[in-house]
Design an enzyme around this catalytic site. Structure first.
Site, PDB file in Angstrom:
ATOM      1  N   HIS A   1     135.148 -44.300  71.082  1.00  0.00           N
ATOM      2  CA  HIS A   1     134.899 -45.207  72.201  1.00  0.00           C
ATOM      3  C   HIS A   1     135.275 -46.619  71.783  1.00  0.00           C
ATOM      4  O   HIS A   1     135.089 -47.005  70.627  1.00  0.00           O
ATOM      5  CB  HIS A   1     133.426 -45.157  72.630  1.00  0.00           C
ATOM      6  CG  HIS A   1     133.151 -45.832  73.931  1.00  0.00           C
ATOM      7  ND1 HIS A   1     132.862 -47.178  74.025  1.00  0.00           N
ATOM      8  CD2 HIS A   1     133.125 -45.351  75.206  1.00  0.00           C
ATOM      9  CE1 HIS A   1     132.659 -47.491  75.301  1.00  0.00           C
ATOM     10  NE2 HIS A   1     132.811 -46.412  76.026  1.00  0.00           N
TER      11      HIS A   1
ATOM     12  N   ASP B   1     132.318 -39.166  77.948  1.00  0.00           N
ATOM     13  CA  ASP B   1     133.245 -38.447  78.831  1.00  0.00           C
ATOM     14  C   ASP B   1     133.362 -36.981  78.431  1.00  0.00           C
ATOM     15  O   ASP B   1     133.555 -36.114  79.288  1.00  0.00           O
ATOM     16  CB  ASP B   1     134.627 -39.107  78.792  1.00  0.00           C
ATOM     17  CG  ASP B   1     134.597 -40.536  79.301  1.00  0.00           C
ATOM     18  OD1 ASP B   1     134.015 -40.754  80.377  1.00  0.00           O
ATOM     19  OD2 ASP B   1     135.131 -41.428  78.629  1.00  0.00           O
TER      20      ASP B   1
END
Length: 443
Positions: free
Chosen positions: A312, A370
């Site tokens: 991320h 995600d």
């Protein structure tokens, strides 16, 4: 401590820009101190260049705190894991809007208001039918959300607190209805009206999945997992779409237009569209037998291939949202009997490798939000085309909270960034007959 009332505790000198250039240092409740450079150009004659605004604060906010190095996400001071495990989405929406968790009485009134705003003007059905059947749900949501101001003229005095509350309730209530309408329209099924006897998350699911010819049965594990996904997606500080909402709102545009702009920003594959990318990556891998080759490509620094769902931009440790969703992911896989689904088995094998492989561990490429939200959404039956649309539903509460905070902040000005101009210096006008061929920039 409220960062908006924090005094300038220090002053700092920037020696490289000349004399007399002391700038206030702003001290937040949490996070790095910031230089107040509002008078930088006036005092020194220079500006700053910060592409991507990675080192520039654009507002003071008391809504969400993110610490990427330590893996912290808090809404109004409450940690994301405690909120997910002990709250429903409307608890969190109230928290983001109002600053604290609701009392039972406040929650009952809020739920009533949201429930009875969930229908949309029936004329919007005709507007919906103007889209092509194969239009992406996000395109439909952008259009229909922006059009709400054409159907709901009242409540648009943005400096009236009661009007802002009505707009907040309408947007949070109607967004699942609009998303479900877009989906049903795309697959040729009749639209399903909201039900006032269901909670927010259950109602969203029944609008997506119910059909008129048979009763709809909710899976409790699916509701819990979907609730968890919506909560972790509700806000994430000054991300691209939230900044877009604030930027558009700074011009005093109506709130429906601001949220429509946020939806457009969220649609990008580097933002909300990333959860679609996880499932697309799994589909491209094809089977567990192909995973070693994919891992080899991911480790090759000369190969541009990137494994979606890992790592991320903000979090340099395990994403706290992924940590909490992981538990719900395993619960929902069990409840829906999907542990033997080939695609999901492949995802779990990728997770196992990432959590145990030194390459991933050293680079802190943990499964991100995600990755797990994509698995949960697929398991409960949400199609890939709706992944980002449901994200927009979840993020609406955060967008509205930031918009309201911005409107009520007397220090806010219309967003007007500077640029570092690197084009041509002055050039005299050239008559058409004397112009030479050149390569067009955009064809």
């Amino acid at each position: 401590m409220d960062p908006q009332s924090t005094p300038d505790a220090k002053r700092s000198s920037l020696p490289s820009t000349g004399a007399g250039n002391d700038f206030p240092v702003l001290v937040p409740t949490n996070g790095p101190e910031m230089l107040d450079i509002a008078d930088l150009h006036k005092n020194t004659g220079v500006c700053t260049l910060d592409i991507g605004l990675m080192n520039t604060g654009i507002c003071k906010s008391s809504i969400t705190y993110v610490n990427g190095d330590e893996g912290i996400l808090r809404y109004r001071g409450y940690s994301i894991d405690e909120l997910v495990d002990n709250s429903d989405y409307l608890d969190v929406a109230w928290l983001l809007l109002n600053g604290d968790l609701p009392t039972p009485g406040q929650k009952a009134e809020f739920q009533h208001n949201i429930t009875y705003h969930s229908m949309v003007n029936e004329q919007m059905v005709f507007f919906l039918r103007g889209f092509r059947r194969d239009a992406h749900p996000m395109a439909v949501m952008c259009g229909m959300t922006g059009a709400l101001s054409a159907f709901y003229h009242d409540g648009l005095d943005i400096f009236n607190a009661d009007d802002r509350k009505i707009v907040a309730h309408r947007l949070i209530a109607k967004m699942p209805t609009i998303a479900a309408m877009a989906y049903k329209y795309s697959i040729g099924q009749p639209m399903v009206y909201p039900r006032n006897d269901l909670d927010y998350v259950s109602n969203f699911m029944q609008m997506l999945f119910a059909v008129p010819c048979e009763p709809f049965k909710l899976n409790p594990a699916g509701v819990r997992a979907f609730n968890a996904v919506l909560i972790v997606q509700a806000d994430h500080e000054q991300n691209a779409s939230t900044f877009t909402v604030r930027s558009v709102g700074s011009s005093r545009a109506n709130p429906y237009a601001c949220i429509a702009a946020g939806i457009a920003s969220l649609w990008g594959p580097l933002h909300g569209g990333a959860n679609e990318g996880v499932l697309q990556t799994l589909n491209e891998i094809g089977s567990i037998e192909n995973i070693p080759a994919v891992i080899k490509r991911a480790k090759d620094k000369n190969d541009p291939y990137r494994l979606m769902g890992f790592g991320h931009r903000v979090y340099k440790t395990y994403d706290p949202r992924a940590k909490v969703l992981r538990r719900y992911c395993y619960e929902v896989l069990e409840a829906y009997g999907k542990k033997d689904d080939p695609l999901l088995k492949m995802a779990l094998e990728l997770e196992r490798i990432a959590l145990n492989d030194d390459f991933f561990i050293e680079r802190k490429l943990y499964p991100n939000v995600d990755f797990y939200s994509g698995l949960i959404l697929k398991t409960i039956g949400i199609p890939l085309s709706m992944f980002t649309a449901q994200f927009a539903v979840a993020r609406t509460a955060g967008w509205i909270a930031h918009w309201n905070e911005m409107i009520t902040d007397p220090a806010v000005k219309i967003v007007r960034p500077r640029q570092l101009y690197v084009g041509s210096d002055f050039r005299p006008f050239v008559p058409p007959a004397e112009r030479t061929e050149h390569k067009p920039l955009i064809g």
